[in-house]
Motif scaffolding. Structure first.
Motif, PDB file in Angstrom:
ATOM      1  N   PRO A  37       0.800  -1.223   0.000  1.00  0.00           N
ATOM      2  CA  PRO A  37       0.000   0.000   0.000  1.00  0.00           C
ATOM      3  C   PRO A  37       0.833   1.274   0.000  1.00  0.00           C
ATOM      4  O   PRO A  37       0.277   2.367  -0.093  1.00  0.00           O
ATOM      5  CB  PRO A  37      -0.788  -0.121   1.310  1.00  0.00           C
ATOM      6  N   LYS A  38       2.167   1.156   0.138  1.00  0.00           N
ATOM      7  CA  LYS A  38       3.018   2.353   0.242  1.00  0.00           C
ATOM      8  C   LYS A  38       3.930   2.467  -0.988  1.00  0.00           C
ATOM      9  O   LYS A  38       3.537   3.023  -1.988  1.00  0.00           O
ATOM     10  CB  LYS A  38       3.829   2.294   1.535  1.00  0.00           C
ATOM     11  N   GLY A  39       5.154   2.025  -0.868  1.00  0.00           N
ATOM     12  CA  GLY A  39       6.076   2.081  -1.996  1.00  0.00           C
ATOM     13  C   GLY A  39       6.927   3.327  -2.036  1.00  0.00           C
ATOM     14  O   GLY A  39       7.170   3.895  -3.115  1.00  0.00           O
ATOM     15  N   ILE A  40       7.420   3.773  -0.884  1.00  0.00           N
ATOM     16  CA  ILE A  40       8.270   4.958  -0.834  1.00  0.00           C
ATOM     17  C   ILE A  40       9.488   4.840  -1.748  1.00  0.00           C
ATOM     18  O   ILE A  40       9.826   5.804  -2.459  1.00  0.00           O
ATOM     19  CB  ILE A  40       8.697   5.256   0.620  1.00  0.00           C
ATOM     20  N   PRO A  41      10.200   3.684  -1.792  1.00  0.00           N
ATOM     21  CA  PRO A  41      11.368   3.620  -2.676  1.00  0.00           C
ATOM     22  C   PRO A  41      11.048   3.862  -4.149  1.00  0.00           C
ATOM     23  O   PRO A  41      11.910   4.337  -4.898  1.00  0.00           O
ATOM     24  CB  PRO A  41      11.904   2.197  -2.447  1.00  0.00           C
ATOM     25  N   VAL A  42       9.846   3.535  -4.567  1.00  0.00           N
ATOM     26  CA  VAL A  42       9.457   3.807  -5.950  1.00  0.00           C
ATOM     27  C   VAL A  42       9.437   5.312  -6.198  1.00  0.00           C
ATOM     28  O   VAL A  42       9.953   5.809  -7.205  1.00  0.00           O
ATOM     29  CB  VAL A  42       8.093   3.172  -6.264  1.00  0.00           C
ATOM     30  N   LEU A  43       8.850   6.059  -5.265  1.00  0.00           N
ATOM     31  CA  LEU A  43       8.853   7.515  -5.395  1.00  0.00           C
ATOM     32  C   LEU A  43      10.270   8.066  -5.367  1.00  0.00           C
ATOM     33  O   LEU A  43      10.598   9.014  -6.097  1.00  0.00           O
ATOM     34  CB  LEU A  43       8.027   8.146  -4.266  1.00  0.00           C
ATOM     35  N   GLU A  44      11.112   7.474  -4.523  1.00  0.00           N
ATOM     36  CA  GLU A  44      12.498   7.952  -4.435  1.00  0.00           C
ATOM     37  C   GLU A  44      13.240   7.713  -5.746  1.00  0.00           C
ATOM     38  O   GLU A  44      14.028   8.567  -6.185  1.00  0.00           O
ATOM     39  CB  GLU A  44      13.198   7.263  -3.273  1.00  0.00           C
ATOM     40  N   ALA A  45      13.023   6.554  -6.364  1.00  0.00           N
ATOM     41  CA  ALA A  45      13.660   6.291  -7.656  1.00  0.00           C
ATOM     42  C   ALA A  45      13.189   7.292  -8.703  1.00  0.00           C
ATOM     43  O   ALA A  45      13.996   7.885  -9.438  1.00  0.00           O
ATOM     44  CB  ALA A  45      13.362   4.864  -8.107  1.00  0.00           C
ATOM     45  N   LEU A  46      11.875   7.506  -8.774  1.00  0.00           N
ATOM     46  CA  LEU A  46      11.335   8.432  -9.760  1.00  0.00           C
ATOM     47  C   LEU A  46      11.826   9.853  -9.512  1.00  0.00           C
ATOM     48  O   LEU A  46      12.065  10.604 -10.456  1.00  0.00           O
ATOM     49  CB  LEU A  46       9.803   8.388  -9.730  1.00  0.00           C
ATOM     50  N   ALA A  47      11.984  10.220  -8.240  1.00  0.00           N
ATOM     51  CA  ALA A  47      12.480  11.563  -7.922  1.00  0.00           C
ATOM     52  C   ALA A  47      13.876  11.788  -8.472  1.00  0.00           C
ATOM     53  O   ALA A  47      14.270  12.932  -8.741  1.00  0.00           O
ATOM     54  CB  ALA A  47      12.470  11.786  -6.412  1.00  0.00           C
ATOM     55  N   SER A  48      14.629  10.695  -8.655  1.00  0.00           N
ATOM     56  CA  SER A  48      15.962  10.788  -9.253  1.00  0.00           C
ATOM     57  C   SER A  48      15.954  10.418 -10.733  1.00  0.00           C
ATOM     58  O   SER A  48      17.000  10.092 -11.299  1.00  0.00           O
ATOM     59  CB  SER A  48      16.936   9.882  -8.487  1.00  0.00           C
ATOM     60  N   ALA A  49      14.757  10.444 -11.328  1.00  0.00           N
ATOM     61  CA  ALA A  49      14.586  10.190 -12.772  1.00  0.00           C
ATOM     62  C   ALA A  49      14.972   8.774 -13.169  1.00  0.00           C
ATOM     63  O   ALA A  49      15.376   8.539 -14.313  1.00  0.00           O
ATOM     64  CB  ALA A  49      15.367  11.214 -13.599  1.00  0.00           C
ATOM     65  N   VAL A  50      14.829   7.827 -12.249  1.00  0.00           N
ATOM     66  CA  VAL A  50      15.076   6.417 -12.551  1.00  0.00           C
ATOM     67  C   VAL A  50      13.730   5.754 -12.843  1.00  0.00           C
ATOM     68  O   VAL A  50      12.865   5.700 -11.958  1.00  0.00           O
ATOM     69  CB  VAL A  50      15.773   5.701 -11.385  1.00  0.00           C
ATOM     70  N   PRO A  51      13.493   5.235 -14.036  1.00  0.00           N
ATOM     71  CA  PRO A  51      12.225   4.561 -14.321  1.00  0.00           C
ATOM     72  C   PRO A  51      12.122   3.256 -13.553  1.00  0.00           C
ATOM     73  O   PRO A  51      13.133   2.685 -13.129  1.00  0.00           O
ATOM     74  CB  PRO A  51      12.288   4.319 -15.830  1.00  0.00           C
ATOM     75  N   VAL A  52      10.899   2.778 -13.379  1.00  0.00           N
ATOM     76  CA  VAL A  52      10.668   1.581 -12.573  1.00  0.00           C
ATOM     77  C   VAL A  52       9.860   0.553 -13.354  1.00  0.00           C
ATOM     78  O   VAL A  52       9.124   0.895 -14.284  1.00  0.00           O
ATOM     79  CB  VAL A  52       9.937   1.922 -11.252  1.00  0.00           C
ATOM     80  N   VAL A  53       9.991  -0.704 -12.931  1.00  0.00           N
ATOM     81  CA  VAL A  53       9.146  -1.790 -13.425  1.00  0.00           C
ATOM     82  C   VAL A  53       8.551  -2.455 -12.198  1.00  0.00           C
ATOM     83  O   VAL A  53       9.278  -2.998 -11.357  1.00  0.00           O
ATOM     84  CB  VAL A  53       9.947  -2.812 -14.250  1.00  0.00           C
ATOM     85  N   GLN A  54       7.232  -2.410 -12.064  1.00  0.00           N
ATOM     86  CA  GLN A  54       6.570  -2.870 -10.847  1.00  0.00           C
ATOM     87  C   GLN A  54       5.409  -3.819 -11.159  1.00  0.00           C
ATOM     88  O   GLN A  54       4.800  -3.723 -12.233  1.00  0.00           O
ATOM     89  CB  GLN A  54       6.025  -1.674 -10.058  1.00  0.00           C
TER      90      GLN A  54
END
Length: 433
Positions: free
Chosen positions: A336-353
């Motif tokens: 329900p959270k996912g703080i590290p995903v926001l942190e990655a995006l904040a550094s312009a790192v795309p994610v696969v979830q």
């Protein structure tokens, strides 16, 4: 507003809920509110300035002794004060002792029993302290595992209580029986003692409404926000080694084993320029899990392509994120959270979830990545290959995520939205005071 915000320390671990509570308290203060952040169990550990009160209530040593040794349920305050000193608690917490699940279940139930549980003395200590403090406008709890405090806190302050929903359903569902059923029953019966709940995602709001029987109208959704300091775009080297990252607690439910399997599939498909980088806290009881993942990678001939960096402070975390080409945390549960995903995006790192929990709404809101079928290494490998093979798509998604997080998911935005909920809850009280 004057806010008494209770948080729950996690010993020597960087805990996402602790980090959120601390950052929120600091930003609310910056925005002009008077906030006391009061830790329970252990002192809080943060990767930024720590805004918590020096005193710790419900000290981890005390509640353990009260649970297991009846004598300590009646010891005088001066003795409790000794082992509730933050330094003493931190010394014992730093040993990383494993906790038996049955014992943890009994303790959880006892705390949820409140004044009828073995930790009733801790509630008395907290309410006695509050009687000598200026009365707050509002009291907040960090999660529903502490709902037994709602009624005593309302009685001593005469003020409303708000509880945050931060993913405790995973803990509750993991308790052994009969403790699971008993704990859920106690939580559900005490929902009425809380004036409002704040969910950190729309998924969390929907799930907890059904899971705990919370009236939907009583739940307000305030999306997570993070401190944006230090998060920036860093140019990637398209011709060099490409890095897949994992940043989370090392535990089976976070899915490092699935990412390792997807990494093997990429390697078997001929992609030999990729490495896997992992970082995050590991509890003593999870060392065997990490060893198992490392053993599998060794069996696949990938030992030299994997690095575990351990737990990172803020500076190291920022450097880690900015070294990545893509990040994935393929959780095996509905996160329900996912703080590290926001942190990655904040550094312009795309994610696969995985397409589960709060991840779909994060990707929809930011445009920062791809969603895949949950629990499927093959689907994960295919999406990672697409991201790594299409540098324009990866750059576009990274930039989109960076822009969205910096515009709408900073700690200032979360604090403003949270304060609005607090004010709406306090307004009826203020009008009759």
């Amino acid at each position: 507003m004057k806010i008494l915000s209770i948080t729950a320390g996690a010993a020597n671990m960087y805990c996402g809920s602790c980090l959120r509570d601390n950052a929120l308290a600091g930003e609310l203060r910056r925005q002009g509110h008077d906030v006391i952040l009061l830790p329970l169990y252990t002192p809080t550990r943060t990767d930024e300035a720590n805004f918590s009160h020096q005193r710790v209530f419900f000290g981890g040593i005390s509640i353990f002794l009260e649970q297991n040794v009846p004598l300590f349920r009646r010891t005088p305050k001066f003795l409790d004060w000794l082992w509730d000193l933050p330094g003493v608690i931190s010394l014992f917490a730093g040993r990383g002792v494993e906790v038996d699940p049955a014992q943890l279940g009994a303790l959880t139930v006892s705390i949820l029993e409140g004044v009828h549980g073995h930790q009733r003395k801790e509630i008395a200590n907290l309410t006695d302290w509050l009687r000598h403090e200026p009365r707050p406008d509002l009291v907040t709890l960090p999660y529903t595992l502490l709902l037994s405090l709602a009624r005593p806190l309302k009685e001593v302050t005469g003020r409303p209580v708000v509880c945050t929903l931060q993913g405790e359903e995973l803990f509750l569902q993991g308790l052994a029986e009969p403790y699971r059923s008993r704990a859920l029953d106690l939580v559900r019966r005490q929902v009425e003692d809380v004036d409002a709940f704040i969910a950190v995602s729309h998924y969390g709001a929907r799930f907890m409404a059904g899971f705990l029987g919370i009236p939907p109208g009583k739940i307000h959704t305030v999306p997570l926000g993070i401190s944006l300091d230090g998060h920036q775009r860093v140019p990637r080297n398209p011709g060099g080694t490409r890095r897949i990252g994992f940043l989370s607690r090392i535990a089976p439910e976070k899915g490092l084993h699935l990412l390792a399997e997807a990494f093997r599939i990429l390697h078997d498909r001929g992609d030999r320029s990729v490495v896997l980088e992992a970082a995050g806290y590991i509890a003593p009881e999870q060392r065997a899990y990490l060893a198992e993942v490392q053993g599998k990678l060794a069996g696949w001939g990938l030992t030299d392509r994997f690095t575990y960096h351990g737990e990172l402070d803020r500076a190291a975390k920022l450097a880690f994120l900015q070294s990545l080409d893509v990040m994935s945390i393929p959780a095996t549960y509905d996160e329900p959270k996912g703080i590290p995903v926001l942190e990655a995006l904040a550094s312009a790192v795309p994610v696969v979830q995985p397409r589960r929990g709060s991840f779909p709404e994060m990707i929809e809101a930011t445009g920062g990545g791809l969603l895949v079928e949950p629990d499927s290494p093959e689907a994960l490998a295919t999406a990672l290959a697409a991201m790594l093979g299409d540098t324009e798509m990866a750059r576009r998604m990274g930039d989109s995520g960076h822009a969205a997080v910096h515009a709408r998911f900073g700690i200032a935005a979360m604090a403003e939205a949270t304060a609005a909920v607090y004010e709406s809850v306090c307004r009826p009280v203020a009008s009759i005071s």
